[in-house]
Design a protein around this motif. Structure first.
Motif, short mmCIF file in Angstrom:
data_model
loop_
_atom_site.label_atom_id
_atom_site.label_comp_id
_atom_site.label_asym_id
_atom_site.label_seq_id
_atom_site.Cartn_x
_atom_site.Cartn_y
_atom_site.Cartn_z
N VAL A 8 0.81 -1.11 0.03
CA VAL A 8 0.16 -0.03 -0.03
C VAL A 8 0.84 1.08 -0.04
O VAL A 8 1.52 1.48 0.99
CB VAL A 8 -0.87 0.32 1.27
N PRO A 34 -9.68 3.79 3.00
CA PRO A 34 -9.04 2.90 2.72
C PRO A 34 -10.17 1.65 3.02
O PRO A 34 -10.73 1.98 4.31
CB PRO A 34 -7.75 2.70 2.92
N GLU A 311 -7.94 8.27 1.20
CA GLU A 311 -7.51 7.34 0.02
C GLU A 311 -8.06 8.31 -1.10
O GLU A 311 -9.18 8.78 -1.20
CB GLU A 311 -8.31 6.12 0.14
N MET A 313 -8.90 8.80 -4.93
CA MET A 313 -9.86 8.04 -5.83
C MET A 313 -9.30 7.96 -7.16
O MET A 313 -10.07 7.35 -7.96
CB MET A 313 -11.15 8.53 -5.49
N ARG A 326 -5.88 5.48 -5.07
CA ARG A 326 -5.76 4.20 -3.79
C ARG A 326 -4.41 4.33 -2.94
O ARG A 326 -3.77 3.40 -2.55
CB ARG A 326 -5.80 2.63 -4.63
N THR A 327 -3.75 5.55 -3.16
CA THR A 327 -2.90 5.76 -2.27
C THR A 327 -3.35 6.29 -0.95
O THR A 327 -4.50 7.15 -0.77
CB THR A 327 -1.99 6.86 -2.56
N THR A 328 -3.24 5.74 0.09
CA THR A 328 -3.36 5.99 1.62
C THR A 328 -2.75 7.37 1.89
O THR A 328 -2.01 7.60 1.91
CB THR A 328 -3.26 4.95 2.52
#
Length: 440
Positions: A8, A34, A311, A313, A326-328
């Motif tokens: 992640v 997330p 997160e 989108m 989808r990066t936290t």
């Protein structure tokens, strides 16, 4: 800062400039959450406010919470409950301080106070039989421990079997069933006692949510289910109890360490009280220094030091850096509140810095965002702040607070986790205040 937590990609944001980019300029892109294992298991597949992904469902329950559950009118309707619970806390301190040497565990008293407030504005008084509040407190502590730990499955989503070695699922499932059983019993209790709740502006949280659930006249694409109600209620308890308790605990610790600040607040309260024996909520609006104390404590000791993860989108750019979808993203609220570029002597407890300052905690000043910002800002700010102000004003007004004899200083380290309570409980000597004259 970019971290690769297993599979992640994770972005840690520790400056006001980048926080503004995430929480304002590109707020919609970073408004989701997330998918994390513990919230999924505890919160009915994240059918709640705090952890639900961004979308139609989240917008719907956020609207319900803002308009019906935590509106200004609703918060004001709990005034009697707040004043009675504060009075009960003050009496408990008097009783505990009555026996020599007057040493009390203030941490336990503050936790009992914040838990009682939320329980009373949620459930019917008759439902709060002996042991219920204590059970809620234990469940909140369990939640915090579980939500504050990084799980293997969260770092390696493609390897769910890793958590078989930790026994996590079994522990979470046990706590989930305890919460679920409590809420089911409370819902049935309310239905039997009152039938579908009619919202006249004075109902508690569970009444309001049940009323919306049962109202056949409501035309909405998203129907509020029983699971949604229980998810929202669990958020209310977790966010409304522990964070308020942690804030009050840190404030009292700072005041004991800084008696000059305590005395200045006591003088202000005395001037405003004008001989009255009871502080009511109308008096709080005039307590400028008291508000500055609370703001300074939120800066120095934010109850949630790292924001709940968000997160992205879609792919985006932030100041020449490419941020993949989808990066936290985690905002370091603790670091931002101590940024030397924006705060003078940031490690010192100086309420005076907020006197005549335009800075507020409502998410518009990004060097000071203890409640977060953007679409995901905490919706319970008003509820939490009025509780804190009323409790703090009474604690300062009614008692003198000192360290026990032989203890010259107080340990100010905190505990790791989702929230940061003090590492050690506050044991202090409380004696009833003597009348003081207002300073000229």
């Amino acid at each position: 800062m970019h971290l690769q937590l297993g599979q992640v990609p994770t972005l840690i944001v520790s400056s006001p400039e980048y926080a503004e980019e995430i929480l304002k300029t590109q707020d919609k892109i970073f408004a989701s959450r997330p998918s994390l294992k513990v919230p999924r298991l505890l919160l009915y597949g994240t059918r709640d406010i705090a952890f639900a992904p961004y979308g139609e469902f989240w917008r719907h329950i956020r609207k319900i919470t803002t308009l019906h559950v935590l509106s200004s009118k609703r918060v004001q309707s709990f005034r009697r409950v707040r004043e009675e619970t504060v009075a009960h806390m003050i009496q408990n301190i008097r009783n505990a301080a009555g026996s020599p040497p007057g040493l009390i565990n203030l941490s336990d008293i503050l936790y009992a106070f914040t838990t009682s407030i939320i329980a009373r504005v949620t459930f019917r008084e008759e439902f709060l039989r002996p042991g219920v509040v204590e059970k809620i407190r234990k469940l909140i502590e369990d939640n915090s421990k579980l939500l504050g730990r990084q799980q293997l499955e969260d770092c390696f989503p493609g390897h769910k079997w890793l958590d078989l070695f930790t026994g996590l699922s079994g522990r979470v499932e046990k706590i989930f069933h305890e919460w679920d059983s409590l809420f089911e019993e409370a819902i049935e209790d309310h239905i039997r006692a009152e039938g579908p709740a009619v919202d006249n502006g004075e109902q508690g949280f569970i009444d309001v949510l049940l009323g919306l659930h049962m109202d056949e006249n409501i035309k909405d694409d998203v129907i509020l289910t029983r699971e949604d109600i229980k998810g929202i209620l669990q958020d209310m308890f977790a966010a409304g109890t522990e964070t308020s308790y942690i804030l009050l605990e840190w404030i009292m610790a700072e005041l004991v360490k800084n008696p000059n600040v305590m005395n200045k607040a006591k003088v202000e309260i005395t001037q405003i009280m004008k001989g009255k024996s009871t502080i009511d909520e109308d008096d709080l609006d005039h307590m400028v220094y008291l508000r500055a104390i609370i703001k300074e404590a939120l800066r120095l000791h934010p109850p949630l030091p790292l924001s709940v993860p968000q997160e992205s989108m879609e792919d985006t750019m932030i100041k020449n850096y490419k941020i993949p979808a989808r990066t936290t993203v985690i905002v370091n609220l603790w670091s931002i509140g101590r940024d030397t570029e924006h705060w003078e002597s940031p490690e010192m407890f100086l309420p005076e810095r907020f006197i005549d300052s335009p800075l507020d905690y409502k998410g518009l000043d990004f060097q000071y965002i203890p409640f977060g910002g953007g679409r995901r800002i905490c919706p319970g700010m008003q509820f939490a702040m009025i509780d804190a102000k009323l409790a703090l004003a009474n604690l300062i007004h009614h008692f003198e607070w000192k360290l026990p004899i032989g203890l010259e200083d107080m340990d100010m380290s905190d505990s790791p986790g989702l929230t940061t309570p003090r590492k050690s409980r506050i044991f202090v000597v409380a004696t009833p205040s003597k009348p003081i004259k207002a300073l000229k």
